[in-house]
Write a protein that holds these residues in place. Structure first.
Motif: not given
Length: 300
Positions: A8-17, A40-47, A52-58
């Motif tokens: 799930a994370f990789l799909a969002v990270a690659q499409t940024l959507s 994110e909860d298991s790792l301890g922080g946001p990824l 409202t306009r875009r998705v980006s990576l920490t």
């Protein structure tokens, strides 16, 4: 982390959507969001940073991308290799067999096995009967082919066929002109046998003792090939399981059926009693039963 969360994370990270990631994974937006939150909860922080306009990576999300790719590739490779093992597209199996079986009946069985499962690697240990039993007992091989062992508490034995002793004679011996020979006539000659603790010798000693027949030995050897050559050269006679007959004849000796009494013994498959066989070992055992029992039945 779970594989589902990483995908799930990789799909969002690659499409940024989230929308395109949902389409790729065939997930609903709530299910995708829940998977990301769980990661994110298991790792301890946001990824991910979601607006409202875009998705980006920490920065942590960016660091996770190559690791996630590697982990998922390893997982997929492992899953595929295990699937190939279970479907017999890949794998290996080790078997121990006494030489008389290994050089006479085993090659045809392995040809049949190879034709069905060409990508299964088979390792054959051709060792004496006692070593076959020990290798199976200590789980150095999954399968063994040997005489029925005397102690089978920790071993499973599947009989393949019963073999009987035959006389081995020099080609120019007057006895070699007969169609069969009695033990009494054979033992009147100089006898050549295998040395103890060979199972063949022990079977012979025990069976003849049960009949009240004394075994007088002129020559002993550790190797069947030596016994065969000594007989062929005229030093004496011998008695071996009929499984060894092609070997004895190739060495120049003549073989005849023995009677009075007929001495036979069981040969079969050995495996550890309390250990489950691999899929490849089960398949090899089935092919051995089919290919070995059929010619033995025809010979009867």
């Amino acid at each position: 982390m779970t594989v589902k969360q990483l995908r799930a994370f990789l799909a969002v990270a690659q499409t940024l959507s989230f929308t395109r990631a949902c389409d790729r994974l065939h997930l609903s937006q709530p299910a995708l969001s829940l998977a990301i939150k769980g990661l994110e909860d298991s790792l301890g922080g946001p990824l991910l940073i979601r607006s409202t306009r875009r998705v980006s990576l920490t920065p942590e999300g960016e660091a996770l991308v190559p690791l996630a790719k590697r982990l998922l590739a390893d997982w997929d490779n492992t899953e595929e290799r295990l699937r190939q093992h279970f479907t017999l597209e890949l794998g290996r199996v080790a078997i121990a067999a006494m030489p008389s079986f290994a050089c006479n009946l085993l090659p045809d069985a392995l040809m049949a096995f190879r034709s069905r499962f060409p990508r299964i690697q088979v390792t054959v240990h051709d060792v004496i009967n006692e070593q076959v039993i020990e290798m199976v007992r200590h789980e150095r091989v999954e399968l063994g082919i040997a005489f029925a062992p005397e102690a089978m508490e920790d071993l499973a034995f599947t009989p393949l066929f019963s073999d009987r002793f035959v006389a081995v004679l020099p080609p120019d011996s007057p006895l070699a002109e007969a169609t069969s020979i009695s033990w009494q006539a054979l033992l009147a000659e100089d006898l050549i046998t295998l040395q103890r603790p060979s199972m063949v010798r022990r079977l012979l000693d025990q069976a003849l003792a049960d009949q009240g027949i004394e075994l007088r030995v002129a020559f002993e050897s550790h190797q069947l090939a030596t016994v065969g050559r000594m007989v062929a050269c005229g030093l004496g006679v011998s008695a071996v399981p009929s499984l060894c007959q092609p070997h004895m004849q190739a060495l120049g000796a003549r073989c005849l059926p023995l009677h009075g009494p007929i001495i036979s013994h069981r040969i079969g498959l050995l495996s550890p009693r309390d250990r489950k066989l691999s899929v490849a070992a089960k398949a090899l055992a089935e092919v051995l039963e089919e290919s070995v029992q059929a010619p033995m039945l025809r010979s009867k």
